[in-house]
Write an enzyme that holds these catalytic residues in place. Sequence first.
Site, PDB file in Angstrom:
ATOM      1  N   LYS A 195       0.859  -1.179   0.000  1.00  0.00           N
ATOM      2  CA  LYS A 195       0.000   0.000   0.000  1.00  0.00           C
ATOM      3  C   LYS A 195       0.897   1.232   0.000  1.00  0.00           C
ATOM      4  O   LYS A 195       1.644   1.477   0.943  1.00  0.00           O
ATOM      5  CB  LYS A 195      -0.920   0.024   1.219  1.00  0.00           C
ATOM      6  CG  LYS A 195      -1.825   1.251   1.236  1.00  0.00           C
ATOM      7  CD  LYS A 195      -2.439   1.483   2.593  1.00  0.00           C
ATOM      8  CE  LYS A 195      -3.068   2.876   2.623  1.00  0.00           C
ATOM      9  NZ  LYS A 195      -3.505   3.246   3.983  1.00  0.00           N
ATOM     10  N   GLY A 217      -7.620   9.185  10.268  1.00  0.00           N
ATOM     11  CA  GLY A 217      -7.864   9.196  11.704  1.00  0.00           C
ATOM     12  C   GLY A 217      -8.916  10.185  12.169  1.00  0.00           C
ATOM     13  O   GLY A 217      -9.126  10.345  13.375  1.00  0.00           O
ATOM     14  N   ALA A 263      -9.323   5.778   4.857  1.00  0.00           N
ATOM     15  CA  ALA A 263      -9.154   6.927   5.749  1.00  0.00           C
ATOM     16  C   ALA A 263     -10.448   7.707   5.940  1.00  0.00           C
ATOM     17  O   ALA A 263     -11.155   8.001   4.978  1.00  0.00           O
ATOM     18  CB  ALA A 263      -8.060   7.873   5.262  1.00  0.00           C
ATOM     19  N   GLY A 264     -10.731   8.023   7.192  1.00  0.00           N
ATOM     20  CA  GLY A 264     -11.851   8.886   7.529  1.00  0.00           C
ATOM     21  C   GLY A 264     -13.085   8.177   8.031  1.00  0.00           C
ATOM     22  O   GLY A 264     -14.009   8.819   8.537  1.00  0.00           O
ATOM     23  N   ASN A 306      -8.635   1.695  10.400  1.00  0.00           N
ATOM     24  CA  ASN A 306      -7.846   1.332  11.573  1.00  0.00           C
ATOM     25  C   ASN A 306      -8.373   2.046  12.811  1.00  0.00           C
ATOM     26  O   ASN A 306      -8.894   1.434  13.737  1.00  0.00           O
ATOM     27  CB  ASN A 306      -6.381   1.654  11.338  1.00  0.00           C
ATOM     28  CG  ASN A 306      -5.472   1.241  12.488  1.00  0.00           C
ATOM     29  OD1 ASN A 306      -4.295   1.545  12.502  1.00  0.00           O
ATOM     30  ND2 ASN A 306      -5.977   0.529  13.488  1.00  0.00           N
ATOM     31  N   THR A 307      -8.291   3.384  12.810  1.00  0.00           N
ATOM     32  CA  THR A 307      -8.654   4.164  13.992  1.00  0.00           C
ATOM     33  C   THR A 307     -10.095   3.920  14.424  1.00  0.00           C
ATOM     34  O   THR A 307     -10.391   3.876  15.624  1.00  0.00           O
ATOM     35  CB  THR A 307      -8.424   5.658  13.726  1.00  0.00           C
ATOM     36  OG1 THR A 307      -7.088   5.856  13.265  1.00  0.00           O
ATOM     37  CG2 THR A 307      -8.645   6.475  14.981  1.00  0.00           C
TER      38      THR A 307
END
Length: 332
Positions: free
Chosen positions: A174, A235, A261-262, A283-284
């Site tokens: 990635k 994040g 993301a987001g 992830n977050t």
Amino acid sequence: MQIEINGAPSECADHATLAQILREMGYADQRIAVEHNGQIVPRDKHDQTVIAPGDTLEIVHAIGGGQARSESDTFKIGERRFESRLLVGTGKYADLDETDAAISASGAQIVTLAIRRTPALTDPEAAKKRNLLDVLPQDRYTLLPNTAGCYSADEAVRTCRMARELLDGHNLVKLEVLGDKKTLYPDMAETLVAARQLVDDGFEVMVYTSDDPIAARRLEDIGCVAIMPLAGPIGSGLGIQNRYNVIEIVENANVPVIVDAGVGTASDASIAMELGCQGVLMNTAIAEAGKPILMAQAMRHAVIAGRQAYLAGRMPRRRYASASSPTNGLPF
């Protein structure tokens, strides 16, 4: 007269026999069993059984056992095929045990990980401790080394080459090249340079990009195997900020589009899938949830639900109400 057949209202002739009804339905020569008002009617009694208004019939036949199965809804990235459309990261967890449990609960097959220097020079005991690869066996997961923290094409390319050595020739990576530390938005000029170098070097590149359809097209033209537009800042948990651009990227891509993301909660993941994305990476949203393992399960179901809704096709949006119940035949 009106009767009920297999739970549905039906019309038949007055004083009809069971045999006549079965002939009209096309079941005269079929192997069936019939229940009339809760009582099984033997086959040799069908001609003698007269049906009255309001009677109920249950008609059954034999079929193969088990549930009907739909075709497997898999997707392909490069030369690899996957069933789970949820991709997860490994950062921000309390410890490796929580990492292991949350990733297992997510059902993810692709797991991202960062490449960092070993701390052995400053911590002599570090080499003896468990590391991430101890809980992420390569025979269970497809590992996706990323270039998180890289701010130039050169840094990103070097990191990918180190990852290939670390993972015994593994070439799926990635790519992300960041523009600044405040927004963590991608530096698209450097991303394009790095993508070209990595593709030329034999890597299968999944690439983090802005939600710009033109940039996405250029990355695909270079040879990237998946386009990964941001939904919002890394994040942030803000969800998809520009649905129009994501749809535009999806509709014009010939490789998987994976929102990256987001994402903040399950509804964000479902929306991404309903827009037609092939997958979602997060992830977050899991690691910083109050209960990460429970959130991992929620995200797993959300991605599946969003994908099914996309395949089913949503109802049209209407400006005004549209009654579900028929308006004719009201009793007043």
